[in-house]
Design an enzyme around this catalytic site. Structure first.
Site, mmCIF file in Angstrom:
data_model
loop_
_atom_site.group_PDB
_atom_site.id
_atom_site.type_symbol
_atom_site.label_atom_id
_atom_site.label_comp_id
_atom_site.label_asym_id
_atom_site.label_seq_id
_atom_site.Cartn_x
_atom_site.Cartn_y
_atom_site.Cartn_z
ATOM 1 N N GLU A 47 30.512 15.879 7.537
ATOM 2 C CA GLU A 47 30.443 14.420 7.647
ATOM 3 C C GLU A 47 31.323 13.761 6.590
ATOM 4 O O GLU A 47 32.102 12.841 6.881
ATOM 5 C CB GLU A 47 29.007 13.925 7.484
ATOM 6 N N SER A 83 21.337 22.211 6.458
ATOM 7 C CA SER A 83 21.174 20.798 6.777
ATOM 8 C C SER A 83 21.029 19.988 5.499
ATOM 9 O O SER A 83 20.081 20.171 4.728
ATOM 10 C CB SER A 83 19.929 20.599 7.657
#
Length: 279
Positions: A124, A218
């Site tokens: 990201e 994550s």
């Protein structure tokens, strides 16, 4: 033993949206490939593989002229290259990530150095930096001013915690304010992340042990584990198989469960079922 799930837990709207889009596309178009995993959760990746959705690490690995962009997004360079090759794009970028990308682009175009509070190796963040071009850098520590211009914009990886972002901005101002001509701070932490974190902390304060369920890859799940561990004995697990009964020895009271935004409901349910069987 009393088992309680956090009020906000599991899939966020961005992840659910991405999975729904990919499943629908695969049903209509046949086998597809995503550039990197659609989300950071192996159970989700495995389930999508059963629907014909596999992972490519680069555009060169595509078997068809169709590319699925993951919820983490990509930089504009990837989009440009794919379009130049005539590749059809299915873009599942999370709306909150897209907002961060837009903020980075706007700041860079206005002549600001763009500081992204986050993990520079996270997909990201790499995508967001792509929109800042040469004016962007990512870090979790206050950078030296030699890397910046007098006009600075600060934004955050969407899955960081607000207290950590607040602390970073405060430290940045304390260290560099005298040399800054203009400072803009854009809070790009996603609303779902904030709600997950607040609910997890509220439950942690009432629990004897917390279980945080989700992939170790994550970022938002790791953040939940970090936050909860400050409050109570906390264990980060990916599946119910990792639960160790010794964690609850002498702690027969309240067991709290939270899970990352990319953790499927069925994985959470398996954890609850395993704990029920230990009562």
């Amino acid at each position: 033993m009393r088992i309680e799930k956090a009020a906000e837990i599991g899939f966020c709207t961005g992840v659910r949206r991405a999975i729904d889009m990919i499943e629908k596309a695969a049903g209509e178009m046949g086998p597809l490939q995503t550039l990197g995993p659609i989300v950071h959760n192996q159970q989700v990746v495995d389930k999508l593989a059963s629907c014909g959705v596999t992972v490519a690490d680069s555009l060169d690995q595509l078997k068809r002229d169709i590319l699925c962009i993951s919820s983490h997004g990509v930089g504009p360079q990837v989009i440009d290259e794919a379009e130049s090759r005539g590749i059809k794009i299915i873009d599942t970028t999370c709306p909150f990530v897209r907002r961060a990308q837009g903020a980075a682009k706007k700041l860079a175009n206005a002549g600001f150095s763009v500081v992204v509070f986050g993990d520079e190796n996270h997909r990201e963040v790499q995508g967001v930096l792509g929109y800042a071009g040469e004016k962007g850098l990512a870090t979790v520590k206050v950078p030296p001013f030699s890397k910046l211009s007098p006009r600075v914009g600060i934004l955050s990886q969407t899955t960081q915690s607000f207290p950590a972002f607040h602390s970073f901005v405060s430290s940045f101002i304390q260290k560099h304010l005298e040399r800054i001509a203009e400072l803009r701070v854009v809070n790009t932490i996603c609303d779902a992340t904030r709600k997950h974190q607040e609910a997890a902390l509220e439950l942690a304060k009432r629990s004897d042990v917390m279980l945080v369920v989700g992939s170790r890859g994550s970022a938002n799940t790791k953040r939940l584990a970090e936050l909860c561990s400050v409050v109570v004995d906390t264990h980060h697990i990916e599946t119910a198989r990792e639960i160790d009964p010794s964690w609850f020895t002498g702690k027969d009271g309240h067991i709290g469960i939270t899970a990352g935004a990319s953790t499927p409901d069925e994985v959470i349910d398996e954890v609850v079922s395993r704990l029920d069987g230990m009562k």
